[in-house]
Write an enzyme that holds these catalytic residues in place. Structure first.
Site, short mmCIF file in Angstrom:
data_model
loop_
_atom_site.label_atom_id
_atom_site.label_comp_id
_atom_site.label_asym_id
_atom_site.label_seq_id
_atom_site.Cartn_x
_atom_site.Cartn_y
_atom_site.Cartn_z
N HIS A 31 0.81 -1.23 0.00
CA HIS A 31 0.00 0.00 0.00
C HIS A 31 0.84 1.27 0.00
O HIS A 31 0.36 2.32 0.40
CB HIS A 31 -0.96 -0.02 1.20
N CYS B 294 2.20 14.93 -13.36
CA CYS B 294 3.32 14.39 -14.17
C CYS B 294 4.02 13.24 -13.48
O CYS B 294 4.99 12.69 -14.00
CB CYS B 294 4.33 15.53 -14.43
C1 BV8 Z 1 -8.37 -2.15 -5.32
C2 BV8 Z 1 -4.08 3.55 2.47
C3 BV8 Z 1 -8.67 -2.56 -7.62
C4 BV8 Z 1 -2.77 3.87 2.93
C5 BV8 Z 1 -5.41 1.60 2.62
C6 BV8 Z 1 -15.54 -0.39 -3.71
C7 BV8 Z 1 -14.84 0.43 -4.59
C8 BV8 Z 1 -13.47 0.24 -4.83
C9 BV8 Z 1 -12.81 -0.81 -4.20
C10 BV8 Z 1 -13.52 -1.59 -3.34
C11 BV8 Z 1 -14.87 -1.43 -3.08
N1 BV8 Z 1 -15.27 -2.36 -2.19
C12 BV8 Z 1 -14.22 -3.13 -1.86
C13 BV8 Z 1 -13.17 -2.69 -2.56
C14 BV8 Z 1 -11.84 -3.19 -2.52
C15 BV8 Z 1 -11.10 -2.36 -1.45
C16 BV8 Z 1 -11.33 -3.07 -0.14
O1 BV8 Z 1 -10.77 -4.12 0.07
N2 BV8 Z 1 -12.17 -2.47 0.75
C17 BV8 Z 1 -12.42 -3.13 2.03
C18 BV8 Z 1 -12.46 -2.09 3.15
C19 BV8 Z 1 -13.70 -3.93 1.92
N3 BV8 Z 1 -9.72 -2.39 -1.85
C20 BV8 Z 1 -9.21 -1.41 -2.62
O2 BV8 Z 1 -9.83 -0.43 -2.97
C21 BV8 Z 1 -7.78 -1.66 -3.05
N4 BV8 Z 1 -7.67 -1.42 -4.46
O3 BV8 Z 1 -9.19 -2.97 -5.01
O4 BV8 Z 1 -8.02 -1.82 -6.61
C22 BV8 Z 1 -9.79 -1.68 -8.04
C23 BV8 Z 1 -9.46 -0.58 -8.78
C24 BV8 Z 1 -10.50 0.22 -9.21
C25 BV8 Z 1 -11.85 -0.07 -8.86
C26 BV8 Z 1 -12.13 -1.19 -8.07
C27 BV8 Z 1 -11.09 -1.99 -7.64
C28 BV8 Z 1 -6.85 -0.68 -2.34
C29 BV8 Z 1 -6.81 -1.02 -0.86
C30 BV8 Z 1 -5.79 -0.15 -0.16
C31 BV8 Z 1 -6.52 0.94 0.57
N5 BV8 Z 1 -5.56 1.71 1.34
N6 BV8 Z 1 -4.64 2.44 3.24
C32 BV8 Z 1 -2.91 4.41 4.32
O5 BV8 Z 1 -3.45 5.53 4.48
O6 BV8 Z 1 -2.50 3.67 5.22
S1 BV8 Z 1 -6.23 0.42 3.48
C33 BV8 Z 1 -5.78 0.36 5.11
O7 BV8 Z 1 -6.32 -0.88 5.61
C34 BV8 Z 1 -4.29 0.27 5.38
O8 BV8 Z 1 -3.50 0.20 4.20
C35 BV8 Z 1 -4.15 -1.03 6.13
O9 BV8 Z 1 -2.96 -1.58 5.85
C36 BV8 Z 1 -5.27 -1.80 5.56
C37 BV8 Z 1 -5.64 -3.02 6.31
O10 BV8 Z 1 -5.86 -2.66 7.65
P1 BV8 Z 1 -5.00 -3.45 8.75
O11 BV8 Z 1 -3.56 -3.22 8.47
O12 BV8 Z 1 -5.46 -4.86 8.82
O13 BV8 Z 1 -5.37 -2.66 10.06
P2 BV8 Z 1 -6.69 -2.80 10.94
O14 BV8 Z 1 -6.74 -1.64 11.88
O15 BV8 Z 1 -7.86 -3.11 10.06
O16 BV8 Z 1 -6.43 -4.13 11.81
C38 BV8 Z 1 -5.39 -4.15 12.77
C39 BV8 Z 1 -5.38 -5.53 13.36
O17 BV8 Z 1 -4.32 -5.62 14.30
C40 BV8 Z 1 -6.66 -5.86 14.13
O18 BV8 Z 1 -7.10 -7.16 13.73
C41 BV8 Z 1 -6.23 -5.87 15.61
O19 BV8 Z 1 -6.92 -6.84 16.35
C42 BV8 Z 1 -4.77 -6.26 15.47
N7 BV8 Z 1 -3.90 -5.78 16.56
C43 BV8 Z 1 -3.98 -4.61 17.25
N8 BV8 Z 1 -2.95 -4.53 18.11
C44 BV8 Z 1 -2.21 -5.67 17.96
C45 BV8 Z 1 -2.82 -6.46 16.96
N9 BV8 Z 1 -2.31 -7.65 16.59
C46 BV8 Z 1 -1.18 -8.07 17.21
N10 BV8 Z 1 -0.54 -7.35 18.15
C47 BV8 Z 1 -1.02 -6.16 18.56
N11 BV8 Z 1 -0.37 -5.48 19.51
ZN ZN Z 2 4.07 17.62 -11.92
#
Ligand code: BV8
Ligand code: ZN
Length: 246
Positions: free
Chosen positions: A118, A129
């Site tokens: 990501h 550009c």
């Molecule tokens: C794509 C940006 C093809 C950077 C992020 C409708 C329209 C368009 C797309 C979609 C749609 N519906 C669904 C989709 C697909 C979509 C998607 O998956 N949506 C989800 C929400 C359903 N995906 C996309 O859009 C991707 N691109 O599909 O392109 C396409 C192209 C055109 C048209 C259609 C499709 C792009 C996805 C990337 C989005 N960018 N972030 C930033 O600002 O950071 S997503 C964001 O969530 C972060 O990148 C992060 O990495 C990611 C996942 O989250 P996690 O890392 O898992 O974090 P989270 O908080 O959720 O969980 C933390 C976990 O840790 C928990 O389980 C917790 O219990 C645990 N934890 C906490 N503390 C601890 C621990 N574990 C261990 N030890 C601890 N101490």
């Molecule tokens: Zn430029």
């Protein structure tokens, strides 16, 4: 907490370890996760911030969010979870990180083989550009602009955007070749990244999940460790190290 000896035995015959990580591995470094109890997305919704249209209609707000996160990241240190994964490079032929995180902490911990699905908050580029601007940006006159006049954005993947081809292909290849595929600190709901769990499973990898709660993929894994990554990972490495000396 004892580590199941059968896992240690499997690690002893493993050549390639892959660590698929999410925001949870950086939580103990003080970086808020997205969806957890302290999740930054509780207040603000991802759609409002992590997408291109939101940026183009309100670049100041989106940059305010990323600069806020950048400040936290710059003050953060890699934690024992990141450091243990880096140390594993001394014990296994291949240790590959496939991370959804943009915080650079795996690199700062000393891991060498990293795929960033990501993007990375330290890089920026012009929306027009595509010129990269990776030095400190100047916000004194509002959102920084490129010499061509285009807005400069963070080099992170927003919703609806494609993942960087080389990074995703590298992550897919790693998942397909993994002997042991660790899933650390991710809710595993964002695709196509989360799909790599099933790529690894179908290729015969042993799946090991480390999380504080059950997730969408917990039913698919072979070993589940419920606890903090900064505790579980060092315990696994210690158990492995004592098994290879005895
Ligand atoms: C794509 C940006 C093809 C950077 C992020 C409708 C329209 C368009 C797309 C979609 C749609 N519906 C669904 C989709 C697909 C979509 C998607 O998956 N949506 C989800 C929400 C359903 N995906 C996309 O859009 C991707 N691109 O599909 O392109 C396409 C192209 C055109 C048209 C259609 C499709 C792009 C996805 C990337 C989005 N960018 N972030 C930033 O600002 O950071 S997503 C964001 O969530 C972060 O990148 C992060 O990495 C990611 C996942 O989250 P996690 O890392 O898992 O974090 P989270 O908080 O959720 O969980 C933390 C976990 O840790 C928990 O389980 C917790 O219990 C645990 N934890 C906490 N503390 C601890 C621990 N574990 C261990 N030890 C601890 N101490
Ligand atoms: Zn430029």
């Amino acid at each position: 907490m004892t580590i199941d000896q059968s896992l240690i035995e499997k690690l002893k015959s493993a050549r390639s370890l892959v660590f698929f990580t999410g925001a949870g591995i950086s939580a103990e470094s003080g970086i808020p996760t997205f969806r957890g109890k302290d999740g930054i997305w509780k207040k603000l919704k991802p759609e409002e911030l992590a997408n291109f249209d939101a940026f183009m209609s309100n670049p100041d707000m989106v940059w305010e969010w990323y600069n806020h996160r950048k400040k936290i990241i710059h003050e953060a240190q890699p934690n024992k979870g990141h450091l243990t994964i880096a140390e594993m490079q001394n014990y296994f032929d291949e240790v590959i990180i496939v991370t959804q995180n943009i915080d650079n902490l795996h690199r700062r911990a000393g891991s060498k083989n990293i795929f960033e699905l990501h993007g990375n908050i330290e890089r920026n580029f012009c929306v027009n550009c595509k010129k990269f601007y990776n030095e400190e940006l100047d916000f004194s006159e509002g959102v920084p602009k490129c010499e061509c006049g285009g807005l400069i954005r963070p080099d992170v993947v927003w919703f609806g955007e494609y993942l960087p081809e080389d990074q995703f292909k590298g992550g897919e290849k790693a998942a397909g070749n993994a002997d042991v595929f660790f899933i650390v600190g991710t809710s595993a709901i964002v695709y196509p990244a989360a799909g790599l769990v099933f790529t690894a499973k179908q290729s015969g990898a042993l799946l090991v999940e480390i999380n504080v709660v059950e997730t969408e993929i917990s039913s698919a894994v072979d070993y589940s460790f419920f606890g903090e990554a900064g505790t579980i990972l060092p315990n696994i490495l210690e158990a492995y190290k004592s098994s290879i000396v005895s």
